[in-house]
Design an enzyme around this catalytic site. Structure first.
Site, short mmCIF file in Angstrom:
data_model
loop_
_atom_site.label_atom_id
_atom_site.label_comp_id
_atom_site.label_asym_id
_atom_site.label_seq_id
_atom_site.Cartn_x
_atom_site.Cartn_y
_atom_site.Cartn_z
N ARG A 1 -10.18 -11.73 2.00
CA ARG A 1 -11.04 -12.77 1.44
C ARG A 1 -10.34 -14.14 1.47
O ARG A 1 -11.01 -15.17 1.52
CB ARG A 1 -11.45 -12.38 0.02
CG ARG A 1 -10.29 -12.20 -0.93
CD ARG A 1 -10.66 -11.43 -2.19
NE ARG A 1 -10.82 -9.99 -1.92
CZ ARG A 1 -11.18 -9.10 -2.83
NH1 ARG A 1 -11.45 -9.49 -4.06
NH2 ARG A 1 -11.28 -7.82 -2.52
N ASP B 1 -7.64 -3.30 10.70
CA ASP B 1 -8.06 -4.33 9.76
C ASP B 1 -8.47 -5.64 10.43
O ASP B 1 -8.75 -6.63 9.77
CB ASP B 1 -6.95 -4.56 8.72
CG ASP B 1 -7.51 -4.95 7.35
OD1 ASP B 1 -8.72 -4.74 7.12
OD2 ASP B 1 -6.74 -5.46 6.52
N LYS C 1 0.84 -1.20 0.00
CA LYS C 1 0.00 0.00 0.00
C LYS C 1 0.87 1.25 0.00
O LYS C 1 2.01 1.21 0.47
CB LYS C 1 -0.86 0.03 1.28
CG LYS C 1 -1.97 -0.99 1.32
CD LYS C 1 -2.79 -0.82 2.60
CE LYS C 1 -3.89 -1.86 2.70
NZ LYS C 1 -4.94 -1.71 1.68
N ASP D 1 -2.81 -7.62 -1.67
CA ASP D 1 -3.56 -6.70 -0.81
C ASP D 1 -5.03 -7.11 -0.70
O ASP D 1 -5.76 -6.57 0.12
CB ASP D 1 -3.43 -5.27 -1.36
CG ASP D 1 -3.82 -4.23 -0.32
OD1 ASP D 1 -3.95 -4.59 0.87
OD2 ASP D 1 -3.97 -3.06 -0.70
N1 BES Z 1 -8.00 -3.84 4.45
C1 BES Z 1 -8.27 -3.42 3.13
C2 BES Z 1 -9.62 -2.73 2.99
C3 BES Z 1 -9.75 -1.42 3.71
C4 BES Z 1 -9.55 -0.23 3.04
C5 BES Z 1 -10.12 -1.40 5.04
C6 BES Z 1 -9.69 0.97 3.71
C7 BES Z 1 -10.25 -0.20 5.71
C8 BES Z 1 -10.05 0.98 5.05
C9 BES Z 1 -8.25 -4.63 2.18
O1 BES Z 1 -7.44 -5.68 2.56
C10 BES Z 1 -7.74 -4.14 0.88
O2 BES Z 1 -6.60 -3.79 0.82
N2 BES Z 1 -8.60 -4.15 -0.13
C11 BES Z 1 -8.26 -3.71 -1.42
C12 BES Z 1 -8.64 -4.79 -2.39
C13 BES Z 1 -8.12 -4.58 -3.75
C14 BES Z 1 -6.65 -4.90 -3.82
C15 BES Z 1 -8.90 -5.49 -4.69
C16 BES Z 1 -9.05 -2.45 -1.72
O3 BES Z 1 -10.23 -2.41 -1.38
O4 BES Z 1 -8.47 -1.51 -2.23
ZN ZN Z 2 -7.10 -5.85 4.61
MN MN Z 3 -5.45 -5.46 1.93
#
Ligand code: BES
Ligand code: ZN
Ligand code: MN
Length: 500
Positions: free
Chosen positions: A350, A287, A276, A346
């Site tokens: 899931r 998280d 990230k 990331d």
């Molecule tokens: N933990 C994040 C989702 C998240 C984002 C939680 C902001 C709290 C605040 C999750 O693991 C993630 O990184 N999701 C990505 C998925 C993408 C790579 C398909 C996202 O939503 O950007």
């Molecule tokens: Zn996450």
């Molecule tokens: Mn993630």
């Protein structure tokens, strides 16, 4: 953290030996109005309370708190007037209006040195006033060398007119248990990731569960490997702090249904090799908000003695980049045997959830309730405060209606079939991302659905934004962990206990 002690009182406010008296004020057309329950305070001000509030610029809108000195008119030195917003057309106030006003009033007293307060908001809605007071008083000072003086030590809630004293005591007890569960979830989220990592999270969850009388089992990395938890091991592989799977079981007397609870426990999400950006990455301490809510809810179910069997399955891992980390291109064999091609490390939640859902399904539950900080897409589509609710049609709509009623909010979202094809993988059963940005919250839901047995009623609550308040405090919600969706989960369990 320590919450104020709540008590019921029938004493007249003119006699109450308190430091502060909390009343509700309303938006009445263009002017400010007094909420029911504040009559005695108005009388002490010679019927001039509204005039005084008007002079101070009070409007009665939500989150407004106006403090006024009583100058000897009451034993309490201070009146705290908390805005409820506008009443309904029939003059009614919702529980959430009362909860938020009570929370805002409690926040206004945090650190003020007010030892003892009396709240008159409870005459409108006792349970809501109790919950709002406790949740608003919450602060997390565990890492401060000096604290600025916490919440009032004791808050007396004026007894409402209807109902018996015994009913009022039961209401207060339930409200306190619920607020304690929300507090548990908040504490977990607010504990920094150097102290809350998979093993320590499992340890703390296990201690809480055992203290509540739950059966607890913790699978360490060796046990996970033996049993084939490929998702959890893959995601956790990059961290020096290996993953865990916590299983907690509560069995009420004559359980009416068996319910599986699952929640994402990523104790820190760097994104892994698909790392990230640095900006705001510290927020990924939240998280594990889903796991925190699930553990808290399982413990609450025991405290409230729901006539249900509840089995929580909570995967915990830290998503880190390292020489041992899983990489884009890897294919993981999940618990249960399905294979997943990792296109983005990331999209880790899931993967650990797929393992946990398959394990949870082996218990043959009647319902599966899962909640997670799963996607940024939830925040994009619904904002920071409204959970996205997906799953099988009926349970999804039922949970969405309950979420709305609790005040936590939540909105039903579809799982459109055309997105399923976008998760096709060139070499495995499934890819972990679609390769485009559209409907990413829904795509994550569709990914999870692949691991839910046909016919099992299930719901997925995405709380990426709602689990963590990175903005200003509001209502009963301070900065940091919010405890969402504990109250929704508790209400869903109560509904299933009652209606099947
Ligand atoms: N933990 C994040 C989702 C998240 C984002 C939680 C902001 C709290 C605040 C999750 O693991 C993630 O990184 N999701 C990505 C998925 C993408 C790579 C398909 C996202 O939503 O950007
Ligand atoms: Zn996450
Ligand atoms: Mn993630």
């Amino acid at each position: 953290m320590s919450l104020p002690k709540l008590a019921l009182t029938t004493a007249a406010v003119a006699e109450a030996a308190a430091d502060a008296v909390i009343i509700g004020i309303l938006q009445n057309g263009d002017g400010v109005g007094l909420a029911p329950g504040s009559e005695a305070v108005d009388a002490a001000f010679g019927g001039e309370l509204l005039a005084v509030l008007g002079t101070l610029g009070a409007t009665g809108k939500a989150d407004e708190v106006v403090k006024l000195p009583t100058l000897g008119r009451l034993p309490a030195g201070l009146v705290v007037a908390a805005g409820l917003g506008a009443p309904g057309a029939d003059g009614s106030l919702t529980a959430e209006q009362v909860r938020r006003a009570a929370g805002a009033a409690a926040r206004a007293l945090n650190g003020s040195g007010s030892g003892r307060a009396v709240s008159l908001l409870s005459t409108v809605d006792l349970q809501a006033a109790a919950e709002g007071t406790l949740l608003g008083a919450y602060t997390f000072d565990a890492y401060k060398s000096e604290t600025r003086g916490g919440a009032p030590a004791r808050v007396e809630l004026a007894s409402p007119a209807g109902g018996s004293a015994r009913e009022h005591r039961a209401t207060l007890k339930a409200a306190t248990a619920i607020a304690e569960a929300v507090t548990t979830a908040r504490d977990f989220v607010n504990t920094p990731p150097n102290d809350l990592y998979p093993a320590s999270f499992a340890e703390r969850a296990s201690a809480l569960g055992k203290a509540a009388g739950l059966e607890v089992e913790v699978l360490d990395e060796k046990a996970l490997r033996r049993a084939g938890y490929g998702g959890l091991l893959g995601v956790g592989g990059g961290s020096a702090r290996p993953p865990r799977l916590v299983r907690m079981r509560y069995r009420g007397a004559k359980p009416r249904k068996r319910i599986a609870l699952v929640g994402k426990g990523i104790t820190f999400d760097t994104g892994g090799i698909s790392i990230k950006p640095a900006a705001n990455m510290e927020e990924m301490t939240s998280d594990m908000g889903g796991a925190a809510a699930i553990v808290a809810t399982a413990v609450l179910a025991a405290a409230l003695k729901y006539p249900l069997e509840i089995i929580a399955t909570v995967p915990m891992a830290e998503n880190m980049p390292s020489g041992a980390a899983y990489r884009p291109g890897d294919v993981l064999t999940m618990y249960g045997g399905k294979t997943v091609e990792v296109l983005n490390t990331d999209a880790e939640g899931r993967l650990i959830l797929a393992d946990a859902i398959c394990r949870a399904a082996e218990d043959e539950p009647d319902y599966l309730l899962e909640t997670s900080t799963l996607t940024g897409g939830q925040i994009v589509s619904l904002g920071r405060r409204t959970p996205g609710i997906m799953g099988s049609d009926e349970l999804r709509d039922r949970v969405a209606a309950i979420a709305k009623a609790t005040g936590e909010g939540g909105w039903p979202m579809p799982l459109p079939d055309e997105l399923r094809g976008d998760l096709d993988s060139k070499l495995a059963d499934l890819a972990n991302v679609t390769g485009h940005r559209w409907g990413s919250m829904l795509a994550a839901g569709i990914f999870l659905r692949e691991f839910v047995p046909e016919g099992l009623p299930w719901v997925h609550i995405d709380v990426a934004g709602p689990a963590y308040n990175n903005g200003s405090p509001w209502g009963y919600t301070g900065k940091g962990g919010t405890g969402v969706p504990v109250r929704t989960l508790a209400a869903v369990l109560a509904d299933i206990a009652e209606n099947g």
